[in-house]
Design a protein around this motif. Structure first.
Motif, PDB file in Angstrom:
ATOM      1  N   LYS A   1      23.106 115.098  37.648  1.00 57.31           N
ATOM      2  CA  LYS A   1      24.404 114.420  37.842  1.00 57.31           C
ATOM      3  C   LYS A   1      24.623 113.243  36.896  1.00 57.31           C
ATOM      4  N   ILE A   2      23.712 113.036  35.945  1.00 59.93           N
ATOM      5  CA  ILE A   2      23.913 111.995  34.926  1.00 59.93           C
ATOM      6  C   ILE A   2      23.968 112.692  33.572  1.00 59.93           C
ATOM      7  N   GLY A   3      25.158 112.809  33.013  1.00 53.51           N
ATOM      8  CA  GLY A   3      25.340 113.505  31.751  1.00 53.51           C
ATOM      9  C   GLY A   3      25.035 112.620  30.558  1.00 53.51           C
ATOM     10  N   LYS A   4      24.519 113.224  29.518  1.00 54.73           N
ATOM     11  CA  LYS A   4      24.209 112.472  28.296  1.00 54.73           C
ATOM     12  C   LYS A   4      25.496 111.889  27.715  1.00 54.73           C
ATOM     13  N   ASP A   5      25.486 110.567  27.481  1.00 59.23           N
ATOM     14  CA  ASP A   5      26.618 109.820  26.929  1.00 59.23           C
ATOM     15  C   ASP A   5      27.836 109.859  27.846  1.00 59.23           C
TER      16      ASP A   5
ATOM     17  N   MET B   1      30.410 108.047  41.461  1.00 62.48           N
ATOM     18  CA  MET B   1      29.307 108.865  41.960  1.00 62.48           C
ATOM     19  C   MET B   1      29.397 108.931  43.480  1.00 62.48           C
ATOM     20  N   SER B   2      29.667 110.109  43.997  1.00 56.94           N
ATOM     21  CA  SER B   2      29.797 110.297  45.441  1.00 56.94           C
ATOM     22  C   SER B   2      28.438 110.201  46.114  1.00 56.94           C
ATOM     23  N   SER B   3      28.457 110.125  47.445  1.00 59.35           N
ATOM     24  CA  SER B   3      27.205 110.041  48.205  1.00 59.35           C
ATOM     25  C   SER B   3      26.353 111.278  47.989  1.00 59.35           C
ATOM     26  N   LYS B   4      26.997 112.451  47.912  1.00 60.50           N
ATOM     27  CA  LYS B   4      26.248 113.678  47.704  1.00 60.50           C
ATOM     28  C   LYS B   4      25.603 113.698  46.322  1.00 60.50           C
ATOM     29  N   MET B   5      26.340 113.266  45.287  1.00 58.78           N
ATOM     30  CA  MET B   5      25.787 113.198  43.937  1.00 58.78           C
ATOM     31  C   MET B   5      24.621 112.211  43.882  1.00 58.78           C
ATOM     32  N   TRP B   6      24.779 111.075  44.585  1.00 62.45           N
ATOM     33  CA  TRP B   6      23.733 110.058  44.611  1.00 62.45           C
ATOM     34  C   TRP B   6      22.441 110.620  45.217  1.00 62.45           C
TER      35      TRP B   6
ATOM     36  N   THR C   1      20.781 113.008  42.671  1.00 64.49           N
ATOM     37  CA  THR C   1      20.139 112.250  41.587  1.00 64.49           C
ATOM     38  C   THR C   1      18.864 111.579  42.067  1.00 64.49           C
ATOM     39  N   LEU C   2      18.942 110.971  43.249  1.00 66.52           N
ATOM     40  CA  LEU C   2      17.790 110.249  43.787  1.00 66.52           C
ATOM     41  C   LEU C   2      16.643 111.204  44.116  1.00 66.52           C
ATOM     42  N   GLU C   3      16.982 112.356  44.686  1.00 70.50           N
ATOM     43  CA  GLU C   3      15.943 113.340  45.009  1.00 70.50           C
ATOM     44  C   GLU C   3      15.255 113.837  43.740  1.00 70.50           C
ATOM     45  N   HIS C   4      16.036 114.054  42.678  1.00 74.59           N
ATOM     46  CA  HIS C   4      15.457 114.496  41.410  1.00 74.59           C
ATOM     47  C   HIS C   4      14.541 113.422  40.836  1.00 74.59           C
TER      48      HIS C   4
END
Length: 476
Positions: free
Chosen positions: A219-223, A260-265, A268-271
């Motif tokens: 969920k974090i795209g380059k640039d 960044m929505s709660s689901k996206m967060w 990302t955090l789990e990854h």
């Protein structure tokens, strides 16, 4: 006569050799024949009943999949297929089918593998290459079963899946030949996306490394917007991300913003949490906190526990107030890294830090906390060259009024206390000797000052040796 002579010499040599070769070939042929005969006999028990077997993928495909890249299974292994008897769930390792050839092909992503599909349904959903393109699969598209197991190695896609209706592919496998009274069902994988190999440059790592750039997280795209926000806050790696999370998770959440929505967060955090950490631990005692209290934390500033009166309390046994205090101490520790003690793992910390009983003198010096490692880290080096250098270094900078005096007179008595190393005398003898040394003062300067510092370093060396021997005794 010549023929008789040749026969006389060659026959004893050739006959055993020929017999051995013939014997091996006959035994090999009989072995194959008997294996097939055994399988046929099993079928003759119910000659009119067909036997139902099925192919099955024994491992999952490792995602993501890119064109021109080798298709792999879990943990980078080759994809394996087994011939299964559905009535027992066991691999069929005997019979003609257990050594048959398999064909690998591509199936539409929307194909319903949960339905009671037939071989005809499979044929109708096979995906062919686009006009003017190479075959969808390149490499070894034919595999051979060995004792009921086939390995699919060196297979890759030549085209991505974006042009299909489902935008996904599946892999399928089926028998090349048919067998009487045996029906073998094909195997089909779950659907997956095949991306162009140029996208591999932006591939996410599973699991990520501590030193991966932060955009490698899901969920974090380059640039992208999140990547830029994190860079502005000097969060450049996965390690930085996890460190900021453990120090102040709400602030990190604010850095990413409302986009960044709660689901996206959570994704990302789990990854990020799936990152493999090293086993090193770090210990810090902050100034201004309760004496004999130190915090233990890992490489990403996660609190592991507290050291209270030289007793280790893991974080799960800490109260909420103690956890908050520990987190505050870690924050201070990151600003005073030169005061942090590091160990390879918790066992090393327990051996070097906790196995010696804590004791404290009347002037507030903790002797049991000293170790050879910690002394060297603070400049207490025992060789003569460094001692002389230190003597010269401090000769002009040290306030003579606060230098411990009487060192030379008490040095002999203090050194005689080394008998403690071989006796069961209490450590208080050492305290008394050092306390006397600390309580005496003298205003002399010059060479006497140099001698005092020489003896001070000798005392420090003695303390480190005492600690080392005590630790070894406790470990026995």
């Amino acid at each position: 006569m010549r023929l008789q002579t040749v026969k006389h010499f060659l026959e004893p040599v050739l006959e055993p050799l020929i017999r051995k070769v013939v014997k091996e070939e006959v035994e090999l042929a009989l072995g194959k024949h008997l294996a097939g005969f055994k399988w046929i006999c099993e079928q003759e028990i119910h000659p009119l009943e067909s036997r139902n077997l099925q192919l099955k993928f024994l491992n999952n495909i490792s995602l993501p999949v890119f064109t021109s890249a080798r298709i792999e299974g879990d943990e980078g292994q080759a994809i394996r297929v087994g011939l299964i008897d559905p009535s027992t769930g066991q691999i069929v390792s005997s019979g003609p089918a257990s050594s048959a050839k398999l064909e690998i092909f591509v199936v539409e992503g929307y194909f319903n593998i949960d339905s009671d599909w037939t071989a005809e349904d499979i044929r109708n959903n096979i995906v062919r290459e686009r006009a003017g393109k190479k075959p969808l699969l390149s490499g070894n598209v034919i595999a051979v079963l060995n004792d009921g197991i086939g390995v699919m190695d060196e297979i890759s896609f030549t085209d991505n899946s974006s042009w299909t209706r489902s935008r996904k592919f599946r892999l399928g496998v089926r028998m090349v030949e048919q067998f009487d009274f045996v029906k073998i069902r094909e195997a089909v994988t779950e659907s997956f996306v095949v991306r162009d190999h140029r996208g591999e440059l932006y591939r996410k790592h599973h699991p990520p490394s501590l030193f991966d750039e932060v955009w490698r997280l899901e969920k974090i795209g380059k640039d992208g917007a999140f990547h830029k926000r994190l860079n502005w806050s000097n969060i450049k790696t996965v390690k930085d991300f996890l460190t900021h999370f453990h120090l102040n998770s709400s602030k990190l959440r604010q850095v990413l913003g409302t986009g960044m929505s709660s689901k996206m967060w959570e994704i990302t955090l789990e990854h990020a949490r799936s990152c493999v950490l090293d086993s090193s631990v770090h210990v810090y005692q902050a100034h201004g906190f309760q004496k004999k209290t130190a915090v233990v934390f890992n490489v990403v500033a996660q609190v592991l526990g507290l050291l209270v009166d030289f007793q280790y309390i893991p974080t799960e046994k800490l109260s909420e107030i103690e956890k908050a205090q520990a987190e505050e101490m870690v924050t201070v520790a990151l600003s005073h890294l030169h005061e942090v003690l590091s160990y390879d793992d918790e066992i090393s910390m327990m051996r070097n830090f906790l196995n010696v009983q804590a004791s404290q003198s009347s002037v507030g010096i903790d002797y049991s906390g000293l170790s050879l490692t910690s002394l060297e880290s603070y400049g207490f080096v025992s060789n003569d060259r460094n001692t002389a250098e230190c003597s010269g270094q401090y000769s002009d900078d040290v306030d003579m009024d606060v230098i411990p005096q009487g060192l030379y007179e008490d040095y002999e008595n203090l050194w005689n206390c080394s008998q403690i190393l071989g006796l069961e005398e209490p450590q208080s003898d050492l305290h008394c000797a050092v306390d006397d040394f600390m309580s005496q003062k003298n205003a002399s300067v010059g060479k006497a000052h140099s001698r005092r510092w020489t003896k001070l370093f000798s005392v420090s060396k003695w303390l480190s040796v005492f600690k080392n021997v005590t630790v070894r005794k406790n470990l026995k």
